[in-house]
Design an enzyme around this catalytic site. Structure first.
Site, PDB file in Angstrom:
ATOM      1  N   SER A   1     -30.437  -9.964  38.837  1.00 34.41           N
ATOM      2  CA  SER A   1     -31.696  -8.664  39.224  1.00 34.41           C
ATOM      3  C   SER A   1     -33.011  -9.249  39.450  1.00 34.41           C
ATOM      4  CB  SER A   1     -31.507  -8.194  37.787  1.00 34.41           C
ATOM      5  OG  SER A   1     -30.499  -7.345  37.533  1.00 34.41           O
TER       6      SER A   1
ATOM      7  N   GLY B   1     -25.500  -3.795  45.880  1.00 37.04           N
ATOM      8  CA  GLY B   1     -26.067  -2.287  45.509  1.00 37.04           C
ATOM      9  C   GLY B   1     -27.508  -2.489  44.989  1.00 37.04           C
TER      10      GLY B   1
ATOM     11  N   ARG C   1     -20.194   3.183  48.090  1.00 35.74           N
ATOM     12  CA  ARG C   1     -21.152   3.388  46.806  1.00 35.74           C
ATOM     13  C   ARG C   1     -22.163   4.511  47.155  1.00 35.74           C
ATOM     14  NH1 ARG C   1     -22.640  -2.174  43.977  1.00 35.74           N
ATOM     15  NH2 ARG C   1     -23.179  -0.718  42.370  1.00 35.74           N
TER      16      ARG C   1
ATOM     17  N   SER D   1     -30.474   4.189  35.029  1.00 46.44           N
ATOM     18  CA  SER D   1     -30.263   3.034  36.061  1.00 46.44           C
ATOM     19  C   SER D   1     -31.792   2.728  36.589  1.00 46.44           C
ATOM     20  CB  SER D   1     -29.611   4.084  37.302  1.00 46.44           C
ATOM     21  OG  SER D   1     -29.798   3.267  38.544  1.00 46.44           O
TER      22      SER D   1
ATOM     23  N   GLN E   1     -31.645   0.712  38.870  1.00 49.32           N
ATOM     24  CA  GLN E   1     -31.759   0.525  40.509  1.00 49.32           C
ATOM     25  C   GLN E   1     -32.573   1.818  40.970  1.00 49.32           C
ATOM     26  OE1 GLN E   1     -27.931   0.075  42.050  1.00 49.32           O
ATOM     27  NE2 GLN E   1     -27.565  -1.901  41.376  1.00 49.32           N
TER      28      GLN E   1
ATOM     29  N   ASP F   1     -22.799  -4.201  32.950  1.00 54.65           N
ATOM     30  CA  ASP F   1     -21.897  -5.080  34.059  1.00 54.65           C
ATOM     31  C   ASP F   1     -21.030  -5.803  32.911  1.00 54.65           C
ATOM     32  OD1 ASP F   1     -23.373  -4.019  36.213  1.00 54.65           O
ATOM     33  OD2 ASP F   1     -24.616  -5.627  36.196  1.00 54.65           O
TER      34      ASP F   1
ATOM     35  N   LYS G   1     -19.456   1.081  40.569  1.00 53.85           N
ATOM     36  CA  LYS G   1     -20.105  -0.322  40.848  1.00 53.85           C
ATOM     37  C   LYS G   1     -19.278  -0.836  42.002  1.00 53.85           C
ATOM     38  CE  LYS G   1     -22.978  -0.153  37.462  1.00 53.85           C
ATOM     39  NZ  LYS G   1     -24.299  -0.002  37.724  1.00 53.85           N
TER      40      LYS G   1
ATOM     41  N   ARG H   1     -14.674  -0.006  38.349  1.00 50.64           N
ATOM     42  CA  ARG H   1     -14.124  -1.105  37.418  1.00 50.64           C
ATOM     43  C   ARG H   1     -13.485  -0.708  35.933  1.00 50.64           C
ATOM     44  NH1 ARG H   1     -20.192  -4.309  37.558  1.00 50.64           N
ATOM     45  NH2 ARG H   1     -19.163  -5.608  39.362  1.00 50.64           N
TER      46      ARG H   1
HETATM   47  C1  S3P Z   1     -29.087  -3.518  38.279  1.00 50.36           C
HETATM   48  C2  S3P Z   1     -29.100  -2.728  37.576  1.00 50.36           C
HETATM   49  C3  S3P Z   1     -27.698  -2.074  37.022  1.00 50.36           C
HETATM   50  C4  S3P Z   1     -26.507  -2.989  37.310  1.00 50.36           C
HETATM   51  C5  S3P Z   1     -26.696  -3.749  38.316  1.00 50.36           C
HETATM   52  C6  S3P Z   1     -27.989  -4.627  38.561  1.00 50.36           C
HETATM   53  C7  S3P Z   1     -30.546  -4.032  38.489  1.00 50.36           C
HETATM   54  O1  S3P Z   1     -27.338  -0.955  37.932  1.00 50.36           O
HETATM   55  O2  S3P Z   1     -25.184  -2.448  36.983  1.00 50.36           O
HETATM   56  O3  S3P Z   1     -25.592  -4.943  38.580  1.00 50.36           O
HETATM   57  O4  S3P Z   1     -30.909  -5.291  39.021  1.00 50.36           O
HETATM   58  O5  S3P Z   1     -31.509  -3.153  38.535  1.00 50.36           O
HETATM   59  P1  S3P Z   1     -27.867   0.535  37.392  1.00 50.36           P
HETATM   60  O6  S3P Z   1     -29.155   0.426  37.167  1.00 50.36           O
HETATM   61  O7  S3P Z   1     -27.786   1.413  38.541  1.00 50.36           O
HETATM   62  O8  S3P Z   1     -27.021   0.916  36.557  1.00 50.36           O
END
Ligand code: S3P
Length: 451
Positions: free
Chosen positions: A39, A109, A137, A182, A184, A334, A361, A365
């Site tokens: 991340s 992602g 996705r 989330s 992300q 994760d 994901k 999973r």
């Molecule tokens: C991540 C957020 C997570 C995680 C991903 C990394 C990030 O996803 O599953 O592997 O770095 O912001 P979500 O926030 O969409 O759940």
């Protein structure tokens, strides 16, 4: 245009072609370092590309996901240079420009969603794509709020999926209330908000990882975070410029989980992973293991790169099943694959619910862990938004499909280290997306993983 030579992906380790097999009961001992946090690695490159000036990164994860982000940032106009192992320099121009090539985010992602958010704030046009897994996705969770801010999206193929083309610029701030926890989505909106008119607000009913908020501050931005209910309200004023800075990326707790899990399930083992990031939004797995009776100790707690860091030691433990609190899901989303592999060796039921996000994901999973564990003789019940594992002797002796998902592959290999018969996984080369050198590191501790 071809990819610059320093940023081309490394060849996949020879040991990771075809199927790979883990067999067990040899105890594991030793101390290792986890690879850099995925991340934070994505964010350090992206923020460095958006910033003006030099960003020097230590401890960058050199996994395939991150190399794809490095190439993307370069295509958006920054200079990206590898100075040594994990040591990278990004010279940002203070903004992104139209890339002129398709931004191929590979399997990532996080890479594609954060890059779309970052790019949306600039007057540019960019097409984003990825591998077969990324093309399945959902993207509307990010393009929806970005479109509300004024970004324009064209689906080049199926709606809600990459490939898609973004036309950025002219954004106005929004207030966005998350429906799923989330990081992300939150990060994409905040990065777009840097170049939007007005104040962007993201409300999270449940906390998700906050690396973006922390790292934006390190790049000189003002981000206001207040607690609200069980979550956070995050506010960021538009028109803020980022300035390049030094970033030290600590070890990835999501990767550290694999050698630590092996130590918990293989009798006679003791493994230390040094320099693991201990951000409270990332440590739900360790809390769960301790509730299961794991002998897990954290030493040398320190702060590095704005994050809490420590060395974690795991020793073989007689574990019992637990019900994982649903509100913990975001802090270990994760980690359910490796938790379920460990739960196969615990006494009783481990109940994992409220984790429907696992189905979107790198693969579905839940379904893949249920299939793999079942093939290895483990009792598993599948639910729409969760699964339940009942521990007992693990027969193994199966070859497991991974749908090119790194965490599914590594979780089954760890499962095989204490099983009665070896466990093989197909398509293990994707392990390099987050954990290059996984097989070598595990075998260095005494594991038997080979093709
Ligand atoms: C991540 C957020 C997570 C995680 C991903 C990394 C990030 O996803 O599953 O592997 O770095 O912001 P979500 O926030 O969409 O759940």
């Amino acid at each position: 245009m071809t990819a610059p030579s320093t940023l081309t992906a490394r060849p996949v380790s020879a040991s990771l072609n075809g199927a790979v097999r883990a067999s067990g009961d040899k105890s594991l001992r030793g101390a290792v370092r986890a690879p850099g946090d995925k991340s934070m690695s994505h964010r350090s490159l992206i923020f460095g590309g958006m910033a003006k000036g030099v960003t020097e990164i230590e401890g960058l994860l050199e996994g395939d996901d991150i190399l794809a982000t490095a190439r993307a940032v370069e295509a958006f106009g920054a200079q990206v240079e590898r100075l040594g192992e994990g040591h990278w320099r990004v010279k940002g121009q203070g903004g992104f420009r139209s890339p002129g090539v398709v931004i191929d985010c590979g399997n990532a992602g996080t890479g594609v969603r954060l890059l779309m958010g970052a790019a949306a704030g600039y007057e540019l046009s960019a097409t984003f794509d990825g591998d077969a897994s990324l093309r399945k996705r959902p993207m509307k969770r990010v393009t929806g709020p970005l479109a509300d801010m004024g970004a324009r999206f064209d689906w080049n193929g199926a709606e809600d999926r990459v490939p898609l083309t973004l036309d950025g610029g002219g954004l106005k701030a929004i207030e966005y209330v998350q429906t799923v926890a989330s990081a992300q989505i939150k990060s994409a909106i905040l990065l777009a908000g840097l170049n939007a008119a007005g104040e962007t607000v993201v409300v999270e009913p449940e906390k998700s990882r906050d690396h973006t908020e922390r790292m934006l501050r390190a790049f000189g931005a003002m981000v206001d975070v207040t607690e609200e209910g069980e979550g956070w309200r995050i506010r960021l004023k538009g028109g803020q410029k980022l300035t390049g800075t030094a970033v030290a990326v600590p070890g990835d707790p999501s990767s550290a989980a694999f050698p630590l899990a092996a130590a918990l399930i293989v009798p006679g083992s003791e493994v230390t992973v040094e320099g693991v990031m201990l951000n409270p939004q990332r440590t739900g797995l360790f809390d769960t293991w301790i509730e299961m009776g794991a002998d897990l100790t954290i030493s040398k707690r320190r702060v590095s790169g704005g994050e809490d860091v420590g060395d974690i030691t795991a020793r073989y433990s007689e574990l019992k099943g637990v019900t994982v609190p649903q509100e913990r899901a975001a802090s270990m989303i994760d980690e359910y694959p490796i938790l379920s592999a460990v739960a196969a060796y615990a006494q009783g039921r481990t109940v994992m619910r409220g984790i429907g996000e696992m189905r979107v994901k790198e693969s579905d999973r839940i379904s893949l862990m249920v299939a793999g564990l079942t093939a290895c003789g483990v009792a598993v019940e599948e639910e729409a938004e969760g699964f339940i594992v009942t521990g007992g002797p693990v027969g193994g002796g199966a070859t497991v499909a991974t749908a090119h998902d790194h965490r599914i592959a590594m979780s089954h290999l760890i499962l095989g280290l204490a099983a009665e018969a070896p466990v093989s996984v197909l398509d293990p080369e994707m392990i390099a997306t987050s954990f290059p050198g996984f097989v070598e590191l595990m075998n260095g501790l005494g594991a038997e993983i080979a093709s």
